[in-house]
Motif scaffolding. Structure first.
Motif, PDB file in Angstrom:
ATOM      1  N   ARG A   1      37.933 -36.387 -54.198  1.00 49.99           N
ATOM      2  CA  ARG A   1      36.948 -35.359 -53.886  1.00 49.99           C
ATOM      3  C   ARG A   1      37.583 -33.969 -53.932  1.00 49.99           C
ATOM      4  O   ARG A   1      38.740 -33.788 -53.573  1.00 49.99           O
ATOM      5  CB  ARG A   1      36.390 -35.622 -52.491  1.00 49.99           C
ATOM      6  CG  ARG A   1      35.510 -34.520 -51.933  1.00 49.99           C
ATOM      7  CD  ARG A   1      35.057 -34.815 -50.515  1.00 49.99           C
ATOM      8  NE  ARG A   1      34.473 -33.606 -49.918  1.00 49.99           N
ATOM      9  CZ  ARG A   1      34.905 -33.022 -48.814  1.00 49.99           C
ATOM     10  NH1 ARG A   1      35.939 -33.526 -48.178  1.00 49.99           N
ATOM     11  NH2 ARG A   1      34.330 -31.939 -48.342  1.00 49.99           N
ATOM     12  N   PHE A   2      36.805 -33.010 -54.412  1.00 51.99           N
ATOM     13  CA  PHE A   2      37.202 -31.618 -54.296  1.00 51.99           C
ATOM     14  C   PHE A   2      35.973 -30.775 -53.988  1.00 51.99           C
ATOM     15  O   PHE A   2      34.825 -31.209 -54.168  1.00 51.99           O
ATOM     16  CB  PHE A   2      37.893 -31.113 -55.572  1.00 51.99           C
ATOM     17  CG  PHE A   2      36.944 -30.849 -56.728  1.00 51.99           C
ATOM     18  CD1 PHE A   2      36.365 -29.599 -56.919  1.00 51.99           C
ATOM     19  CD2 PHE A   2      36.637 -31.863 -57.631  1.00 51.99           C
ATOM     20  CE1 PHE A   2      35.505 -29.366 -57.984  1.00 51.99           C
ATOM     21  CE2 PHE A   2      35.780 -31.642 -58.695  1.00 51.99           C
ATOM     22  CZ  PHE A   2      35.206 -30.382 -58.878  1.00 51.99           C
ATOM     23  N   SER A   3      36.209 -29.575 -53.507  1.00 46.88           N
ATOM     24  CA  SER A   3      35.146 -28.588 -53.302  1.00 46.88           C
ATOM     25  C   SER A   3      35.542 -27.307 -53.999  1.00 46.88           C
ATOM     26  O   SER A   3      36.723 -26.952 -54.055  1.00 46.88           O
ATOM     27  CB  SER A   3      34.920 -28.305 -51.815  1.00 46.88           C
ATOM     28  OG  SER A   3      34.377 -29.416 -51.144  1.00 46.88           O
ATOM     29  N   LYS A   4      34.555 -26.617 -54.539  1.00 50.01           N
ATOM     30  CA  LYS A   4      34.759 -25.243 -55.023  1.00 50.01           C
ATOM     31  C   LYS A   4      34.326 -24.321 -53.885  1.00 50.01           C
ATOM     32  O   LYS A   4      33.219 -24.421 -53.365  1.00 50.01           O
ATOM     33  CB  LYS A   4      33.930 -24.984 -56.282  1.00 50.01           C
ATOM     34  CG  LYS A   4      34.227 -23.638 -56.947  1.00 50.01           C
ATOM     35  CD  LYS A   4      35.604 -23.600 -57.568  1.00 50.01           C
ATOM     36  CE  LYS A   4      35.908 -22.214 -58.142  1.00 50.01           C
ATOM     37  NZ  LYS A   4      35.110 -21.891 -59.331  1.00 50.01           N
ATOM     38  N   MET A   5      35.231 -23.417 -53.487  1.00 53.10           N
ATOM     39  CA  MET A   5      34.983 -22.533 -52.355  1.00 53.10           C
ATOM     40  C   MET A   5      35.503 -21.138 -52.709  1.00 53.10           C
ATOM     41  O   MET A   5      36.268 -20.970 -53.665  1.00 53.10           O
ATOM     42  CB  MET A   5      35.678 -23.056 -51.090  1.00 53.10           C
ATOM     43  CG  MET A   5      35.376 -24.504 -50.770  1.00 53.10           C
ATOM     44  SD  MET A   5      36.096 -25.089 -49.215  1.00 53.10           S
ATOM     45  CE  MET A   5      34.919 -24.401 -48.039  1.00 53.10           C
ATOM     46  N   HIS A   6      35.091 -20.151 -51.926  1.00 53.54           N
ATOM     47  CA  HIS A   6      35.672 -18.826 -52.114  1.00 53.54           C
ATOM     48  C   HIS A   6      35.634 -18.042 -50.812  1.00 53.54           C
ATOM     49  O   HIS A   6      34.830 -18.297 -49.919  1.00 53.54           O
ATOM     50  CB  HIS A   6      34.977 -18.044 -53.249  1.00 53.54           C
ATOM     51  CG  HIS A   6      33.611 -17.512 -52.910  1.00 53.54           C
ATOM     52  ND1 HIS A   6      33.420 -16.291 -52.282  1.00 53.54           N
ATOM     53  CD2 HIS A   6      32.364 -18.010 -53.123  1.00 53.54           C
ATOM     54  CE1 HIS A   6      32.125 -16.078 -52.138  1.00 53.54           C
ATOM     55  NE2 HIS A   6      31.457 -17.107 -52.623  1.00 53.54           N
TER      56      HIS A   6
END
Length: 270
Positions: A4-9
């Motif tokens: 799993r990964f998330s794109k965040m900023h």
């Protein structure tokens, strides 16, 4: 193996955040660079790997940080604010720079970034000098300050931020032999009694919309030079951060963190 990964900023400084707690990920410079590639990979300024803390460690999780050029770095303030949002609770995070305490607030997080360091060999610099007003400069820039906030920063306080050629001066200074570990280059302008504008050329990533450690280092340098007292609002292209520090204490950084989307990937394909 899929993980799993998330794109965040944080203020537009964007991250691929990988969850390696259940499925460990072997990260190399080449793999990090491939994942960060905005055309052939997922795309990000920094790649973040969240893992379990080691047995007996008081931390809740560990965090590894890789720039878009594949180099590993010690600290990233904007990424640290994303961790409690990613994990789903307030967390104590083990980083290469030490323990960081991150607590969720409305719309983001507040992080104790630890105490800044000012000794020339803690920055590090190539030889001894005063880090409050350095006996070195570049072209017509004023004498800078240097601060280590888990990673190395040099800070120039300029009269007109819009007149600075960031793209030319940033890499020139980052790779100067004075900085054996390279350096993050901060260009700041005082715009109010507790307000700074800031542009950061980030080591290994180039110009960025926001740099949390850069905001911390710049606010600390401004307070040390008695240009202002904390808390300091630091305005970056991506938005504002609030930095509070008093001499002898630790730095408190507060600002937004945003979850964009979740995904799964087989990292062996990168």
């Amino acid at each position: 193996m899929m993980s799993r990964f998330s794109k965040m900023h944080g203020l537009g400084n964007d991250f691929v955040v990988i969850d390696a707690r259940q499925a460990p990920v072997a990260m190399t410079e080449a793999r990090a660079r491939a994942i960060a590639d905005r055309h052939a990979g997922i795309g990000c300024d920094q790649l973040i790997v969240i893992g379990d803390a080691e047995a007996g460690d008081q931390a809740d999780v560990s965090m590894l940080i890789f720039n878009s050029d594949g180099s590993e770095v010690e600290a990233c303030g904007n990424a640290t604010r994303c961790v409690p949002l990613f994990v789903g609770k307030d967390v104590l995070i083990r980083t290469r720079a030490g323990l960081l305490d991150a607590k969720g607030v409305d719309g983001g997080a507040s992080v104790d970034m630890g105490a800044p360091r000012f000794d020339w060999d803690a920055i590090p610099l190539g030889y001894p000098m005063d880090t409050l007003t350095m006996s070195a400069s570049w072209e017509d820039l004023p004498a800078p300050a240097a601060v280590n906030v888990g990673n190395p920063h040099v800070i120039f306080f300029v009269e007109d931020l819009d007149a600075v050629d960031f793209e030319r001066l940033g890499p020139l200074i980052e790779h100067d032999p004075l900085f054996p570990a390279r350096v993050n280059v901060n260009f700041a302008q005082v715009v109010g009694p507790q307000h700074l504008r800031l542009i950061v050329w980030e080591r290994g990533a180039g110009l960025t919309r926001a740099c949390g450690t850069g905001a911390c280092a710049t606010a600390v340098a401004a307070i040390r030079r008695k240009l202002m007292a904390g808390p300091v609002t630091v305005s970056l292209p991506g938005g504002d951060l609030e930095i509070d520090w008093a001499p002898g204490g630790t730095i408190r950084m507060t600002g937004p963190a945003t979850h964009v989307f979740d995904g799964e990937a087989d990292w062996d394909r990168f």
